[in-house]
Design a protein around this motif. Structure first.
Motif, PDB file in Angstrom:
ATOM      1  N   LEU A  82       0.863  -1.184   0.000  1.00  0.00           N
ATOM      2  CA  LEU A  82       0.000   0.000   0.000  1.00  0.00           C
ATOM      3  C   LEU A  82       0.893   1.225   0.000  1.00  0.00           C
ATOM      4  O   LEU A  82       1.707   1.409   0.915  1.00  0.00           O
ATOM      5  N   LEU A  83       0.768   2.064  -1.030  1.00  0.00           N
ATOM      6  CA  LEU A  83       1.654   3.210  -1.201  1.00  0.00           C
ATOM      7  C   LEU A  83       1.011   4.503  -0.704  1.00  0.00           C
ATOM      8  O   LEU A  83      -0.127   4.825  -1.057  1.00  0.00           O
ATOM      9  N   PHE A  84       1.791   5.239   0.093  1.00  0.00           N
ATOM     10  CA  PHE A  84       1.451   6.596   0.512  1.00  0.00           C
ATOM     11  C   PHE A  84       2.502   7.535  -0.056  1.00  0.00           C
ATOM     12  O   PHE A  84       3.692   7.206  -0.062  1.00  0.00           O
ATOM     13  N   GLY A  85       2.088   8.702  -0.499  1.00  0.00           N
ATOM     14  CA  GLY A  85       3.038   9.638  -1.080  1.00  0.00           C
ATOM     15  C   GLY A  85       3.218  10.889  -0.248  1.00  0.00           C
ATOM     16  O   GLY A  85       2.295  11.339   0.434  1.00  0.00           O
ATOM     17  N   LEU A  86       4.420  11.442  -0.297  1.00  0.00           N
ATOM     18  CA  LEU A  86       4.716  12.754   0.274  1.00  0.00           C
ATOM     19  C   LEU A  86       5.155  13.657  -0.875  1.00  0.00           C
ATOM     20  O   LEU A  86       6.051  13.289  -1.639  1.00  0.00           O
ATOM     21  N   PRO A  87       4.551  14.829  -1.014  1.00  0.00           N
ATOM     22  CA  PRO A  87       4.823  15.664  -2.182  1.00  0.00           C
ATOM     23  C   PRO A  87       6.024  16.577  -1.992  1.00  0.00           C
ATOM     24  O   PRO A  87       6.516  16.779  -0.884  1.00  0.00           O
ATOM     25  N   GLU A  88       6.447  17.136  -3.109  1.00  0.00           N
ATOM     26  CA  GLU A  88       7.521  18.127  -3.080  1.00  0.00           C
ATOM     27  C   GLU A  88       6.986  19.477  -2.616  1.00  0.00           C
ATOM     28  O   GLU A  88       7.694  20.268  -1.993  1.00  0.00           O
ATOM     29  N   ASP A 122      -3.173   4.682  -1.512  1.00  0.00           N
ATOM     30  CA  ASP A 122      -4.009   5.502  -0.651  1.00  0.00           C
ATOM     31  C   ASP A 122      -4.482   6.716  -1.449  1.00  0.00           C
ATOM     32  O   ASP A 122      -3.680   7.406  -2.082  1.00  0.00           O
ATOM     33  N   VAL A 123      -5.793   6.971  -1.423  1.00  0.00           N
ATOM     34  CA  VAL A 123      -6.368   8.105  -2.141  1.00  0.00           C
ATOM     35  C   VAL A 123      -6.925   9.091  -1.116  1.00  0.00           C
ATOM     36  O   VAL A 123      -7.983   8.866  -0.523  1.00  0.00           O
ATOM     37  N   VAL A 166      -7.339   1.075  -5.738  1.00  0.00           N
ATOM     38  CA  VAL A 166      -7.258   2.414  -5.148  1.00  0.00           C
ATOM     39  C   VAL A 166      -8.082   2.399  -3.863  1.00  0.00           C
ATOM     40  O   VAL A 166      -9.159   1.799  -3.809  1.00  0.00           O
ATOM     41  N   ALA A 167      -7.552   3.070  -2.840  1.00  0.00           N
ATOM     42  CA  ALA A 167      -8.158   2.987  -1.515  1.00  0.00           C
ATOM     43  C   ALA A 167      -8.498   4.383  -0.995  1.00  0.00           C
ATOM     44  O   ALA A 167      -7.642   5.061  -0.417  1.00  0.00           O
ATOM     45  N   PRO A 168      -9.728   4.857  -1.210  1.00  0.00           N
ATOM     46  CA  PRO A 168     -10.123   6.172  -0.714  1.00  0.00           C
ATOM     47  C   PRO A 168     -10.197   6.192   0.810  1.00  0.00           C
ATOM     48  O   PRO A 168     -10.883   5.374   1.421  1.00  0.00           O
ATOM     49  N   ALA A 169      -9.485   7.168   1.393  1.00  0.00           N
ATOM     50  CA  ALA A 169      -9.336   7.219   2.847  1.00  0.00           C
ATOM     51  C   ALA A 169      -9.923   8.474   3.465  1.00  0.00           C
ATOM     52  O   ALA A 169      -9.820   8.668   4.675  1.00  0.00           O
ATOM     53  N   ALA A 170     -10.541   9.339   2.660  1.00  0.00           N
ATOM     54  CA  ALA A 170     -10.917  10.667   3.144  1.00  0.00           C
ATOM     55  C   ALA A 170     -12.185  10.682   3.992  1.00  0.00           C
ATOM     56  O   ALA A 170     -12.477  11.685   4.635  1.00  0.00           O
TER      57      ALA A 170
END
Length: 329
Positions: A82-88, A122-123, A166-170
């Motif tokens: 399960l991938l989580f991203g951190l943006p620039e 993670d969405v 895709v995994a909506p988490a909001a």
């Protein structure tokens, strides 16, 4: 037909615990490597590696290093990540979430290097928005309906990059339906939706918010995440998501909500995920580091309890260690 209830000394349950072979034969629940999903944090750059202070053993990795980890995990027997991203950079809307960022880059690389690995994403907008909330802010709260279109854009960007799920988490009302419509309209009928259907406003998320740099800048998430006191509401949330087209349902956190997981398992036939969250992980790690518990035994017992409560899959930061331990037994 008359039935007799045996009692001591005829009934001796200990006979079925006498040795390993008997215990193996009568064991009701099995924890398997195939049940485990490993979550990881992807950051911008090349050859970038950052430790996560409150989660020993967990690192933030640039896409190239995330690929190395995923290939190793796949070869060891792990079936899904399960991938989580951190943006620039961050902005009020969280635009980096659907641009070509670390998650999208990692998806393409992992898909090439480990084609059999199931890629879940993670969405959400919390790590990408400067305010740290899971959707578009409107006054003191999150605008549910404006957020839906953005979540759909994020999900589509992940599908185009190679996500299987895709995994909506909001915890926005209608998020599963909005994402399902967007995926289908763009030709991604085969991409599944794993709904964070039952996501509580929990105190166990603290270490994750540090890892993902996603703590709210103001207020809290109690106006969209669930009240920990509510069980009937969890059934309604799951029912709505199932009706909107969710392929999987999730309970988060797992360890202190096993009763909720059991209730969902009894009511729904969809595959059920349990998220063994960062706070649960950090407590075990801290106690093990102090010599207060046997980490291996506690982790395997904890994960087994989630399977026994009804989970088909368990998302856990312990997954790589647990994989090794299960293969050693």
């Amino acid at each position: 037909m008359l039935t007799m209830k045996a009692s001591f000394p005829v009934a001796r349950p200990r006979r079925l615990r006498r040795n390993n072979s008997i215990r193996d034969l009568v064991r009701e629940t099995a924890l398997r490597v195939e049940d485990l999903v490993y979550p990881l944090f992807v950051i911008p750059g090349i050859q970038q590696r950052e430790t996560v202070a409150f989660m020993p053993g967990v690192e933030r990795l640039s896409p190239d290093l995330a690929v190395e980890l995923c290939v190793g995990a796949w070869r060891s027997g792990v079936k899904a990540v399960l991938l989580f991203g951190l943006p620039e950079h961050k902005d009020p809307q969280g635009r980096s979430a659907w641009e070509d960022g670390p998650v999208q880059q990692a998806l393409r690389l992992i898909r090439q290097a480990a084609p059999g690995l199931m890629l879940i994403t993670d969405v959400c907008l919390c790590q990408y928005a400067e305010h740290g909330h899971c959707g578009v802010l409107c006054g003191d709260g999150v605008d549910n309906d404006r957020t839906l279109a953005l979540l759909a854009k994020v999900a589509l960007s992940h599908a185009r990059a190679g996500a299987d799920v895709v995994a909506p988490a909001a915890m926005m009302d209608g998020q599963v339906a909005a994402i399902r419509r967007a995926l289908d309209a763009d030709g991604f009928q085969h991409v599944s939706v794993m709904s964070y259907a039952v996501k509580y406003a929990s105190a166990f998320y603290g270490p994750f918010r540090d890892a993902a740099n996603s703590a709210p800048a103001g207020g809290d998430r109690k106006h969209y995440q669930m009240d920990p006191a509510n069980l009937r509401e969890a059934m309604r949330e799951a029912e709505l998501d199932a009706a909107e087209g969710a392929d999987f349902l999730m309970v988060k956190p797992a360890m202190v909500y096993l009763d909720v997981l059991r209730k969902l398992r009894d009511r729904f036939d969809l595959p059920m995920a349990a998220y063994n969250v960062s706070g649960e992980y950090a407590m075990v790690k801290a106690a093990a580091a102090n010599g207060w518990i046997d980490e291996r035994s506690v982790v395997l017992e904890t994960l087994l309890s989630m399977k026994r409560a009804g989970a088909d899959m368990i998302i856990s930061y312990h997954a790589l260690d647990a994989t090794r331990w299960l293969q050693e037994t």
